[in-house]
Motif scaffolding. Structure first.
Motif, PDB file in Angstrom:
ATOM      1  N   HIS A   4       0.815  -1.217   0.000  1.00 41.47           N
ATOM      2  CA  HIS A   4       0.000   0.000   0.000  1.00 41.47           C
ATOM      3  C   HIS A   4       0.854   1.276   0.000  1.00 41.47           C
ATOM      4  O   HIS A   4       0.480   2.267  -0.612  1.00 41.47           O
ATOM      5  CB  HIS A   4      -0.927   0.008   1.220  1.00 41.47           C
ATOM      6  CG  HIS A   4      -2.105  -0.894   1.048  1.00 41.47           C
ATOM      7  ND1 HIS A   4      -2.094  -2.218   1.420  1.00 41.47           N
ATOM      8  CD2 HIS A   4      -3.335  -0.675   0.496  1.00 41.47           C
ATOM      9  CE1 HIS A   4      -3.255  -2.760   1.137  1.00 41.47           C
ATOM     10  NE2 HIS A   4      -4.036  -1.858   0.565  1.00 41.47           N
ATOM     11  N   LEU A   5       1.970   1.232   0.692  1.00 47.69           N
ATOM     12  CA  LEU A   5       2.763   2.461   0.838  1.00 47.69           C
ATOM     13  C   LEU A   5       3.694   2.707  -0.357  1.00 47.69           C
ATOM     14  O   LEU A   5       3.947   3.852  -0.720  1.00 47.69           O
ATOM     15  CB  LEU A   5       3.575   2.401   2.140  1.00 47.69           C
ATOM     16  CG  LEU A   5       2.713   2.285   3.403  1.00 47.69           C
ATOM     17  CD1 LEU A   5       3.576   2.193   4.651  1.00 47.69           C
ATOM     18  CD2 LEU A   5       1.752   3.472   3.526  1.00 47.69           C
ATOM     19  N   LEU A   6       4.162   1.614  -0.971  1.00 48.27           N
ATOM     20  CA  LEU A   6       5.062   1.797  -2.125  1.00 48.27           C
ATOM     21  C   LEU A   6       4.330   2.424  -3.306  1.00 48.27           C
ATOM     22  O   LEU A   6       4.948   3.079  -4.146  1.00 48.27           O
ATOM     23  CB  LEU A   6       5.673   0.455  -2.535  1.00 48.27           C
ATOM     24  CG  LEU A   6       6.735  -0.092  -1.578  1.00 48.27           C
ATOM     25  CD1 LEU A   6       7.236  -1.454  -2.015  1.00 48.27           C
ATOM     26  CD2 LEU A   6       7.906   0.886  -1.487  1.00 48.27           C
ATOM     27  N   ALA A   7       3.025   2.245  -3.349  1.00 49.05           N
ATOM     28  CA  ALA A   7       2.243   2.805  -4.459  1.00 49.05           C
ATOM     29  C   ALA A   7       2.287   4.336  -4.460  1.00 49.05           C
ATOM     30  O   ALA A   7       2.041   4.965  -5.485  1.00 49.05           O
ATOM     31  CB  ALA A   7       0.807   2.312  -4.363  1.00 49.05           C
ATOM     32  N   VAL A   8       2.588   4.939  -3.315  1.00 43.32           N
ATOM     33  CA  VAL A   8       2.646   6.407  -3.265  1.00 43.32           C
ATOM     34  C   VAL A   8       4.048   6.914  -2.886  1.00 43.32           C
ATOM     35  O   VAL A   8       4.202   8.050  -2.445  1.00 43.32           O
ATOM     36  CB  VAL A   8       1.597   6.980  -2.278  1.00 43.32           C
ATOM     37  CG1 VAL A   8       0.228   6.966  -2.896  1.00 43.32           C
ATOM     38  CG2 VAL A   8       1.603   6.238  -0.951  1.00 43.32           C
ATOM     39  N   SER A   9       5.047   6.057  -3.064  1.00 40.87           N
ATOM     40  CA  SER A   9       6.425   6.452  -2.718  1.00 40.87           C
ATOM     41  C   SER A   9       7.327   6.389  -3.941  1.00 40.87           C
ATOM     42  O   SER A   9       7.099   5.572  -4.838  1.00 40.87           O
ATOM     43  CB  SER A   9       7.011   5.494  -1.667  1.00 40.87           C
ATOM     44  OG  SER A   9       6.127   5.336  -0.607  1.00 40.87           O
ATOM     45  N   GLY A  10       8.336   7.241  -3.948  1.00 41.47           N
ATOM     46  CA  GLY A  10       9.302   7.222  -5.037  1.00 41.47           C
ATOM     47  C   GLY A  10      10.339   6.139  -4.802  1.00 41.47           C
ATOM     48  O   GLY A  10      10.877   5.545  -5.748  1.00 41.47           O
ATOM     49  N   ASP A  11      10.629   5.876  -3.561  1.00 40.37           N
ATOM     50  CA  ASP A  11      11.667   4.899  -3.211  1.00 40.37           C
ATOM     51  C   ASP A  11      11.455   4.484  -1.761  1.00 40.37           C
ATOM     52  O   ASP A  11      10.716   5.143  -1.014  1.00 40.37           O
ATOM     53  CB  ASP A  11      13.055   5.553  -3.382  1.00 40.37           C
ATOM     54  CG  ASP A  11      14.182   4.533  -3.458  1.00 40.37           C
ATOM     55  OD1 ASP A  11      13.896   3.319  -3.403  1.00 40.37           O
ATOM     56  OD2 ASP A  11      15.340   4.959  -3.555  1.00 40.37           O
ATOM     57  N   TRP A  12      12.099   3.417  -1.345  1.00 41.68           N
ATOM     58  CA  TRP A  12      11.995   3.021   0.070  1.00 41.68           C
ATOM     59  C   TRP A  12      13.255   2.281   0.489  1.00 41.68           C
ATOM     60  O   TRP A  12      14.012   1.782  -0.354  1.00 41.68           O
ATOM     61  CB  TRP A  12      10.756   2.154   0.310  1.00 41.68           C
ATOM     62  CG  TRP A  12      10.908   0.729  -0.174  1.00 41.68           C
ATOM     63  CD1 TRP A  12      11.019   0.322  -1.479  1.00 41.68           C
ATOM     64  CD2 TRP A  12      11.005  -0.449   0.629  1.00 41.68           C
ATOM     65  NE1 TRP A  12      11.147  -1.040  -1.535  1.00 41.68           N
ATOM     66  CE2 TRP A  12      11.140  -1.544  -0.257  1.00 41.68           C
ATOM     67  CE3 TRP A  12      10.957  -0.691   1.997  1.00 41.68           C
ATOM     68  CZ2 TRP A  12      11.254  -2.854   0.182  1.00 41.68           C
ATOM     69  CZ3 TRP A  12      11.069  -2.004   2.441  1.00 41.68           C
ATOM     70  CH2 TRP A  12      11.211  -3.067   1.543  1.00 41.68           C
ATOM     71  N   LYS A  13      13.491   2.263   1.769  1.00 41.65           N
ATOM     72  CA  LYS A  13      14.647   1.537   2.312  1.00 41.65           C
ATOM     73  C   LYS A  13      14.169   0.673   3.468  1.00 41.65           C
ATOM     74  O   LYS A  13      13.453   1.143   4.361  1.00 41.65           O
ATOM     75  CB  LYS A  13      15.705   2.517   2.849  1.00 41.65           C
ATOM     76  CG  LYS A  13      16.524   3.186   1.774  1.00 41.65           C
ATOM     77  CD  LYS A  13      17.736   2.355   1.393  1.00 41.65           C
ATOM     78  CE  LYS A  13      18.242   2.687  -0.006  1.00 41.65           C
ATOM     79  NZ  LYS A  13      18.806   4.012  -0.122  1.00 41.65           N
ATOM     80  N   LYS A  14      14.574  -0.574   3.390  1.00 43.33           N
ATOM     81  CA  LYS A  14      14.273  -1.479   4.503  1.00 43.33           C
ATOM     82  C   LYS A  14      15.317  -1.215   5.575  1.00 43.33           C
ATOM     83  O   LYS A  14      16.519  -1.305   5.308  1.00 43.33           O
ATOM     84  CB  LYS A  14      14.380  -2.913   3.984  1.00 43.33           C
ATOM     85  CG  LYS A  14      13.898  -3.951   4.932  1.00 43.33           C
ATOM     86  CD  LYS A  14      13.969  -5.326   4.275  1.00 43.33           C
ATOM     87  CE  LYS A  14      13.406  -6.364   5.213  1.00 43.33           C
ATOM     88  NZ  LYS A  14      13.391  -7.699   4.599  1.00 43.33           N
ATOM     89  N   LEU A  15      14.892  -0.887   6.757  1.00 43.44           N
ATOM     90  CA  LEU A  15      15.832  -0.599   7.838  1.00 43.44           C
ATOM     91  C   LEU A  15      15.910  -1.783   8.800  1.00 43.44           C
ATOM     92  O   LEU A  15      15.053  -2.677   8.777  1.00 43.44           O
ATOM     93  CB  LEU A  15      15.419   0.676   8.578  1.00 43.44           C
ATOM     94  CG  LEU A  15      15.254   1.924   7.696  1.00 43.44           C
ATOM     95  CD1 LEU A  15      14.768   3.108   8.522  1.00 43.44           C
ATOM     96  CD2 LEU A  15      16.552   2.285   6.987  1.00 43.44           C
ATOM     97  N   LYS A  16      16.921  -1.722   9.636  1.00 42.97           N
ATOM     98  CA  LYS A  16      17.212  -2.843  10.529  1.00 42.97           C
ATOM     99  C   LYS A  16      16.063  -3.114  11.514  1.00 42.97           C
ATOM    100  O   LYS A  16      15.529  -2.188  12.123  1.00 42.97           O
ATOM    101  CB  LYS A  16      18.474  -2.478  11.314  1.00 42.97           C
ATOM    102  CG  LYS A  16      19.112  -3.621  12.009  1.00 42.97           C
ATOM    103  CD  LYS A  16      20.427  -3.149  12.581  1.00 42.97           C
ATOM    104  CE  LYS A  16      21.085  -4.228  13.375  1.00 42.97           C
ATOM    105  NZ  LYS A  16      22.314  -3.768  14.002  1.00 42.97           N
TER     106      LYS A  16
END
Lengths: 93, 228
Positions: free
Chosen positions: B153-165
């Motif tokens: 749901h959130l990636l659909a409105v994001s330009g990029d993302w980072k998985k954090l620890k």
């Protein structure tokens, strides 16, 4: 008896990893130290403590106390890492 | 000369240390953000080519990452973010002299130019999903399912993302999203919807932040106490 044998062998510059009792004690100590003072582990605990505070599972006083303890522990862990206390120096050559 | 950090029109000796809060595209003239800095120092822009480090004059020292000091740094950056796209700078970056700051800007200029394109018009939003105390033993398949649902749901409105620890066993998701400023409201709506759907979980939604997790520029070596 074994301990005295080990001391004698060490004085001659001989160690028998696995059979040497001093070596075994050193390994246990090293393992315990690493588990207790692993900087990464402590950093994770600091972040987790903050999150618990933000979610209201810890009150301000509890958080500050726990955070302060962990910061001290991290400081110690960094010192251990800097001083490289975990590595053994063979002074017997 | 454009490629020199110009000395601002003020009576501050060149040797005064500069604490850098962030870097922004160079405004047309020196800009002051008020006395928000460390020791209530004035926060203002210097300029290096088309970029402007935002600084305040400080007494050179090591900056402890304690809450009070981090809050000063964060407040300044938040204030600047209201008006500008911000290239974040790590906490504690103080330079003994303006000349050393100039050298750092020179060394990092190309990387900063690229970073500027990444952060232009965007902000970072953070999402943590945390298991409540009594459900700390949630099975891994269920965790995975929940995490995927949030991401989808959130990636659909994001330009990029980072998985954090995942720094705690109770964390199901810890991620940073690079979101266009115009999409923040939509992102927030989706967070609200997901929070309702998973009402047994604790959700922490934070930001907007500078894009700390999407800009990774190392200048003058990795050591924080380098020659600065």
């Amino acid at each position: 008896m074994f301990f005295i044998d080990d001391m004698l062998l060490r004085s001659l510059g001989i160690t028998l990893p696995g059979l040497d009792m001093i070596w075994t004690i050193e390994q246990i100590q090293k393992f315990a130290l690493k588990g207790l003072y692993d900087p990464e582990k402590i950093k994770n605990q600091i972040k987790e403590t903050r999150l618990l505070y933000e979610f209201g599972e810890l009150d301000r006083k509890e958080y500050e106390q726990k955070n302060s303890d962990l910061m001290d522990k991290l400081d110690m862990a960094m010192r251990i890492e800097e001083m490289n206390l975990n590595s053994k120096v063979d002074i017997l050559g | 000369m454009v490629n020199m950090i110009k000395r601002a029109e003020r009576n501050v000796p060149d040797s005064t240390a500069k604490y850098v809060y962030c870097v922004i595209p160079c405004p047309t003239e020196r800009k002051s953000f008020g006395s928000l800095g460390f020791d209530a120092g004035e926060v203002y822009t210097l300029d290096y080519k088309d970029l402007a480090p935002v600084v305040s004059d400080v007494t050179y020292r090591d900056y402890a990452a304690n809450e009070e000091e981090v809050v000063v740094h964060r407040n300044v950056v938040e204030q600047i973010m209201l008006e500008h796209s911000v290239i974040p700078v790590a906490f504690g970056m103080a330079f003994k002299t303006r000349k050393l700051l100039q050298i750092a800007m020179s060394a990092g200029y190309l990387a900063m130019q690229k970073a500027e394109q990444v952060v232009d018009g965007k902000v970072e939003l953070g999402v943590k999903v945390f298991l409540p105390k009594d459900q700390a033993e949630m099975e891994s398949a269920r965790r995975e399912e929940c995490s995927s649902d949030f991401l989808q749901h959130l990636l659909a409105v994001s330009g990029d993302w980072k998985k954090l620890k995942l720094f705690s066993d109770r964390l199901v998701l810890n991620s940073a999203f690079l979101v266009d400023k115009s999409a923040i409201d939509e992102f927030s709506l989706r967070i609200g919807m997901l929070t309702e759907k998973y009402d047994m979980l604790k959700v922490q939604y934070s930001g907007p932040w500078p894009a700390y997790n999407f800009v990774d520029i190392h200048i003058l070596g990795g050591k924080r106490r380098g020659f600065r």
